[in-house]
Scaffold this motif. Sequence first.
Motif, PDB file in Angstrom:
ATOM      1  N   SER A 111       0.823  -1.210   0.000  1.00  0.00           N
ATOM      2  CA  SER A 111       0.000   0.000   0.000  1.00  0.00           C
ATOM      3  C   SER A 111       0.857   1.261   0.000  1.00  0.00           C
ATOM      4  O   SER A 111       0.453   2.295  -0.530  1.00  0.00           O
ATOM      5  CB  SER A 111      -0.921   0.015   1.230  1.00  0.00           C
ATOM      6  N   LEU A 112       2.055   1.175   0.577  1.00  0.00           N
ATOM      7  CA  LEU A 112       2.960   2.317   0.638  1.00  0.00           C
ATOM      8  C   LEU A 112       3.850   2.429  -0.591  1.00  0.00           C
ATOM      9  O   LEU A 112       4.732   3.287  -0.648  1.00  0.00           O
ATOM     10  CB  LEU A 112       3.823   2.221   1.904  1.00  0.00           C
ATOM     11  N   GLY A 113       3.631   1.545  -1.577  1.00  0.00           N
ATOM     12  CA  GLY A 113       4.409   1.590  -2.806  1.00  0.00           C
ATOM     13  C   GLY A 113       5.732   0.858  -2.739  1.00  0.00           C
ATOM     14  O   GLY A 113       6.522   0.912  -3.693  1.00  0.00           O
ATOM     15  N   ARG A 114       5.989   0.156  -1.645  1.00  0.00           N
ATOM     16  CA  ARG A 114       7.252  -0.595  -1.493  1.00  0.00           C
ATOM     17  C   ARG A 114       7.023  -2.026  -1.989  1.00  0.00           C
ATOM     18  O   ARG A 114       7.076  -3.001  -1.252  1.00  0.00           O
ATOM     19  CB  ARG A 114       7.701  -0.534  -0.044  1.00  0.00           C
ATOM     20  N   THR A 115       6.788  -2.129  -3.293  1.00  0.00           N
ATOM     21  CA  THR A 115       6.256  -3.355  -3.886  1.00  0.00           C
ATOM     22  C   THR A 115       7.228  -4.519  -3.814  1.00  0.00           C
ATOM     23  O   THR A 115       6.825  -5.651  -3.497  1.00  0.00           O
ATOM     24  CB  THR A 115       5.856  -3.096  -5.343  1.00  0.00           C
ATOM     25  N   GLU A 116       8.490  -4.298  -4.132  1.00  0.00           N
ATOM     26  CA  GLU A 116       9.443  -5.403  -4.143  1.00  0.00           C
ATOM     27  C   GLU A 116       9.645  -5.962  -2.742  1.00  0.00           C
ATOM     28  O   GLU A 116       9.757  -7.182  -2.568  1.00  0.00           O
ATOM     29  CB  GLU A 116      10.777  -4.950  -4.747  1.00  0.00           C
TER      30      GLU A 116
END
Length: 204
Positions: free
Chosen positions: A156-161
């Motif tokens: 959700s915070l964009g820290r996908t990896e």
Amino acid sequence: FWEMMMCYMYQSQWEPAAGIAGRLLASSKWSPATFAYFKVANLLSKPRCTREEQAEMEELVSRIPAWKQRIAGKSIPIEKFAVAKAERFWAQGKTLVLPGLELVYLWNGFVLIGPRLGPIQEILTATEEALRHLDKEEDKDNLALCLLLKACCLRSLGRTEEALDLFQNVVELKAQIAHDTYLPAYAAGEIGLTFLSLGRVEEA
């Protein structure tokens, strides 16, 4: 009232959510076992409970198995879940790890909360705090739950990896999980959905 309870839970407002769960338990005949477990999960998610609340939780947990129903010869899945968690409550010294957030996840809460920084950051902090207090070598079920919830926050915070790595860690714990066997399957599903959101269709 159910919707109000869930809205409070999505905001980690455990006390009002517990109050509404108690009202549902008192006034609805649909599933006392479910409403009782939701009340217990919300009370356990508070920073601290009073002696009266602890006694109430123990009373509710002791009654959940007897409240389990069969409708047309079949059990209600959430009631089976509640009974299993009631057993864990006693086995883990009258407590559970992140039970309110687990229900938020199971009710699609992370999708609804989305990238709203306040609620997600609060959930992330709670998962990291729980991880610090776990015996990671012995408690693989709760480790997997915490990692799954943390991964949802990171995504959700964009820290996908980072999220994908944690989801994969949950999948790899499959053989070591004794009770919450749904977690690796859900983590695998989250990996697929994450790839799909990135347009990586073949990997999804």
